[in-house]
Design an enzyme around this catalytic site. Structure first.
Site, PDB file in Angstrom:
ATOM      1  N   HIS A 160      -2.165  -4.826  -0.063  1.00 41.99           N
ATOM      2  CA  HIS A 160      -2.717  -4.103  -1.206  1.00 41.99           C
ATOM      3  C   HIS A 160      -1.683  -3.166  -1.805  1.00 41.99           C
ATOM      4  O   HIS A 160      -1.581  -3.041  -3.034  1.00 41.99           O
ATOM      5  CB  HIS A 160      -3.962  -3.325  -0.771  1.00 41.99           C
ATOM      6  N   ASP A 164      -7.284   1.181  -5.837  1.00 34.35           N
ATOM      7  CA  ASP A 164      -7.528  -0.072  -5.143  1.00 34.35           C
ATOM      8  C   ASP A 164      -9.034  -0.276  -4.976  1.00 34.35           C
ATOM      9  O   ASP A 164      -9.808   0.685  -4.917  1.00 34.35           O
ATOM     10  CB  ASP A 164      -6.840  -0.039  -3.779  1.00 34.35           C
TER      11      ASP A 164
END
Length: 489
Positions: free
Chosen positions: A16, A123
């Protein structure tokens, strides 16, 4: 116009973080008014993040991007499912992020032309930071690192749960199908991510999805030509604005691959590929967390040997059962293979640990990619025009496999509902014949449609392409927000 400062908050985990860094580079390359601060929340056990950030600092990727390390939380290791302990970790870091952004604003007073705080880019697992953005009076954008179809699936499941009172956990063992607005074909329940069927994790997932709806926009790592129907479905006026800006990929390969265990390993792999004929090699790679038990490894080995095809196999040992050491690479021992396997396949195959996936997929000798179906891996396979044989394991990978096999017709199936979740073994062992069938099917796959999409993926990010235009709309929206904000960095 005045400059804009964006605060990026990736979730802890190298996949990520790396993807958000690529997004940051795309944004600052497009518009020199944009500056980005990436706040790094790290897991105490994950040394890859430290190596990655050190490589970025050493390479000076941009003067418009800075990285801020929050204090490492040594208490964040837990035997809970990752979705739960990551969510808890993010919540615990909210005061630290607020403190840092406050200092950022205060210290900027000496700057003659300071940028304005425009927004937070979060995120998909960092939705708790929306609260921090709200305290500064700026909006949040969610960076969704999976497909548009999967985002639509999550929205639909949340509606079913909240509005129609459907308890998905009660349907875990039911043989049923669901109509999903962002899919053309009904989705079998057996393809649902495990977190959607567990009483422990479903509330966590639904909490994040509800907060997605609070965002000003959702940035998608996909492109319209790949998921045109799903993107159109999301633009229904009921959801936040979506911005498909992908594929967002690190195409520099080995130069910034955090999994590298040394240049000699990399050179050895690439030299071996150079010696293979064009379109002759099956590449097996299952991501940073993908592993198998010993019995399954033997079946894969038998399938590869019986298929007769050349292969490059990235293989990692399973983490210790019941322990959260999946952040550590585990080298494989030769004893696990069938007797004589390595000797008999020496001329046609190579077993490795870490793999420079981008560089391997870009190599002309690669014909087929046996993959865990992480969304980033799928985007890479499309970019390089390499057909996928799907072997999903965890997270939303079963959904991704369904999308590329059934919806898009870009891949062949090994087993779409295979699962090997974090900390949980899998008693199912796929037979060598089943794997061999998929290998042969993938090597014979008609790649014309995939080839066309490969071209379109490259066109999408070029000037005038669909993703490039979407990126322009995103930046314009962020600049409008920056102009309205009272906080100056």
């Amino acid at each position: 116009m005045e400059k804009a400062e964006l605060v990026f908050v990736p979730s802890p985990g190298i996949g990520h973080l790396a993807s958000m860094v690529e997004l940051a580079k795309v944004l600052v390359d497009r518009d020199n008014r944009v500056s980005i601060t990436v706040i790094i929340i790290r897991l105490a056990l994950d040394s890859k993040i430290s190596k990655f950030t050190e490589s970025l600092t050493g390479n000076s990727i941009s003067t418009h991007i800075q990285f801020i390390d929050l204090p490492s939380d040594k208490t964040n290791a837990s035997n809970d499912h990752p979705s739960k302990f990551v969510t808890s970790l993010i919540e615990s870091q909210k005061p630290h992020v607020k403190e840092f952004v406050s200092k950022l604003i205060t210290q900027s007073e000496l700057n003659l032309k300071p940028p304005r705080l425009a927004c937070f880019v979060l995120d998909m697992f960092c939705t708790g930071m929306i609260d921090v953005a709200n305290e500064f009076g700026v909006p949040s954008y969610i960076y969704f690192t999976s497909s548009a179809a999967f985002l639509g699936f999550q929205f639909h499941m949340q509606d079913l749960h909240d509005k129609q009172k459907v308890d998905l956990t009660e349907l875990r063992d039911v043989d049923a199908e669901f109509e999903i607005p962002t899919l053309m074909n009904p989705l079998p329940l057996k393809i649902f991510p495990s977190v959607m069927l567990s009483k422990d994790t479903l509330p966590v997932v639904l909490h994040h999805v509800r907060r997605f709806r609070e965002a000003r926009g959702i940035i998608l790592n996909t492109f319209e030509e790949l998921e045109s129907d799903a993107v159109k479905c999301l633009c229904n006026g009921e959801n936040p604005t979506v911005y498909p800006v992908g594929p967002i990929l690190n195409l520099k390969g080995h130069a910034q691959d955090v999994g590298s265990d040394g240049s000699s390993s990399y050179k050895d792999i690439m030299l071996w590929l150079d010696d293979q004929p064009p379109s002759s090699v099956v590449f097996l790679c299952f991501g940073s967390l993908g592993s198998f038990n010993d019995d399954q490894v033997k079946e894969i080995a038998r399938a590869l040997e019986h298929s007769g095809h050349r292969f490059l196999w990235s293989l990692r040992k399973s983490p210790s059962e019941g322990k959260i050491d999946f952040l550590v690479d585990h080298e494989y021992l030769q004893q696990v293979f069938p007797d004589g396997f390595l000797d008999r396949t020496e001329k046609i195959g190579k077993v490795i640990g870490w793999a420079p996936q981008v560089d391997v997929l870009a190599h002309p000798s690669i014909k087929e990619f046996i993959s865990h179906c992480g969304w980033n891996s799928i985007l890479e396979s499309v970019w390089f025009g390499v057909p996928v044989a799907t072997w999903p394991m965890y997270a939303e990978q079963q959904f991704n496999a369904f999308e590329v096999v059934i919806e898009l017709g870009l891949a062949v199936e090994i087993k779409m509902d295979y699962r090997r979740e974090f900390l949980i073994g899998n008693e199912i062992v796929l037979d060598a014949k089943e794997i061999e069938r998929a290998i042969k099917s993938g090597m014979e796959h008609d790649g014309r449609k995939l080839g066309r999409l490969s071209e379109k993926s490259r066109e999408a990010v070029m000037d005038g392409g669909s993703s490039s235009s979407s990126l322009t709309h995103l930046i314009n929206d962020m600049m409008i927000v920056a102009a309205e904000n009272i906080f100056i960095i």
